[in-house]
Design an enzyme around this catalytic site. Structure first.
Site, mmCIF file in Angstrom:
data_model
loop_
_atom_site.group_PDB
_atom_site.id
_atom_site.type_symbol
_atom_site.label_atom_id
_atom_site.label_comp_id
_atom_site.label_asym_id
_atom_site.label_seq_id
_atom_site.Cartn_x
_atom_site.Cartn_y
_atom_site.Cartn_z
ATOM 1 C CG ASP A 152 18.166 7.269 58.530
ATOM 2 O OD1 ASP A 152 18.531 8.151 57.734
ATOM 3 O OD2 ASP A 152 18.966 6.551 59.169
ATOM 4 C CD GLU A 211 22.762 5.796 47.535
ATOM 5 O OE1 GLU A 211 23.247 6.922 47.636
ATOM 6 O OE2 GLU A 211 23.107 4.841 48.261
ATOM 7 C CG ASN A 263 19.268 11.772 53.928
ATOM 8 O OD1 ASN A 263 20.335 12.090 53.379
ATOM 9 N ND2 ASN A 263 19.185 10.741 54.754
ATOM 10 N N GLY A 283 30.220 13.227 47.116
ATOM 11 C CA GLY A 283 29.263 14.037 46.366
ATOM 12 C C GLY A 283 28.808 13.416 45.053
ATOM 13 C CB SER A 284 28.875 9.994 43.589
ATOM 14 O OG SER A 284 28.142 9.198 44.481
ATOM 15 C CG ASN A 285 23.656 10.053 45.871
ATOM 16 O OD1 ASN A 285 22.814 9.537 45.150
ATOM 17 N ND2 ASN A 285 24.329 9.384 46.792
ATOM 18 C CE LYS A 342 27.407 19.739 62.221
ATOM 19 N NZ LYS A 342 27.984 19.438 63.530
ATOM 20 C CG HIS A 394 19.017 5.423 54.797
ATOM 21 N ND1 HIS A 394 19.951 5.802 55.739
ATOM 22 C CD2 HIS A 394 18.743 4.121 55.026
ATOM 23 C CE1 HIS A 394 20.224 4.759 56.508
ATOM 24 N NE2 HIS A 394 19.509 3.731 56.100
HETATM 25 C C1 GRF Z 1 25.294 7.431 49.874
HETATM 26 O O1 GRF Z 1 25.487 6.074 50.069
HETATM 27 C C2 GRF Z 1 24.003 7.863 50.525
HETATM 28 O O2 GRF Z 1 23.050 6.844 50.565
HETATM 29 C C3 GRF Z 1 24.413 8.220 51.923
HETATM 30 O O3 GRF Z 1 25.718 8.736 51.793
HETATM 31 C C4 GRF Z 1 26.346 8.261 50.609
HETATM 32 C C5 GRF Z 1 26.793 9.467 49.850
HETATM 33 O O4 GRF Z 1 27.600 9.187 48.758
HETATM 34 N N1 GRF Z 1 23.456 9.115 52.519
HETATM 35 P P1 GRF Z 1 28.064 10.392 47.828
HETATM 36 O O5 GRF Z 1 28.806 11.409 48.692
HETATM 37 O O6 GRF Z 1 26.834 10.995 47.212
HETATM 38 O O7 GRF Z 1 28.973 9.792 46.812
#
Ligand code: GRF
Length: 197
Positions: A150, A179, A107, A12-14, A91, A109
């Site tokens: 994608d 990201e 999303n 969940g870092s994003n 999923k 990617h």
């Molecule tokens: C990221 O590399 C993103 O591109 C992919 O899954 C990963 C998620 O990382 N879809 P995080 O859980 O947000 O740390």
């Protein structure tokens, strides 16, 4: 104000980068909920810490597809979310959910789509393929989600160099850092009407 519903399976870092941008006033949005198919995920830990409503919805909690979909739609409705943010969600989202929220599903990617996308292209497999092909550049893509992996409309990308001596770890770290800039920035542009979805 956007009302975001997050779907995340792992760290969940994003998601955190977007929450931080909202908290610092950079994005006019509210985080409505977090759904994870993994009850041990870092994403759920982060939701607890941030006092965001969270739900574990998986084939363990809802073993037939219809009740799984119904539960997700119930959560979307309950929180009145208008945009779904996939942040490392492993999923495939059912068409019924995508159309329920009027196609407003994003999303991120870790490659420059349309290159290195599609079924099986996730996580380290993406960076492995980029390195095997001696690409000079890579980088994340934010795109809309449709029923093909994608494949939906590309909203934003950042180019990241592939450096001599890179391995999967060094490259994935550099792309992940990008990201964390690209995803909040793209959502900020949607919230302020610069990008229309
Ligand atoms: C990221 O590399 C993103 O591109 C992919 O899954 C990963 C998620 O990382 N879809 P995080 O859980 O947000 O740390």
């Amino acid at each position: 104000m956007l009302r975001l519903g997050f779907f995340a399976s792992h760290g969940g870092s994003n998601m955190q980068s977007i929450i931080d941008a909202i908290k610092s006033g950079n994005i006019d949005a509210k985080v409505s909920f977090v759904i994870s198919n993994n009850s041990d995920s870092g994403a759920i830990e982060r939701a607890k810490r941030e006092r965001i409503p969270y739900y574990h919805v998986s084939t363990k909690t809802h073993y037939d597809t219809d009740s799984f979909i119904r539960e997700i739609i119930r959560i979307i409705d309950y929180h009145n979310a208008d945009t779904i943010i996939l942040a490392g969600y492993m999923k495939k989202l059912d068409d019924k959910i995508i159309s329920y929220i009027n196609g407003r599903v994003l999303n991120i990617h870790p490659a420059l789509l349309p290159k290195y996308g599609g079924k099986g292209m996730y996580g380290r497999f993406v960076h492995e393929a980029v390195l095997a092909n001696n690409e000079k550049k890579t980088g994340p893509t934010v795109h809309l989600v449709d029923n093909i992996f994608d494949h939906g409309r590309i909203l934003a990308q950042i180019e990241v160099p592939v450096l001599p001596g890179d391995n999967i770890e060094s490259l994935s770290k550099r792309v992940l850092e990008a990201e964390h800039i690209l995803y909040p920035e793209t959502i900020r542009k949607i919230a302020s009407g610069v990008i229309i979805i």
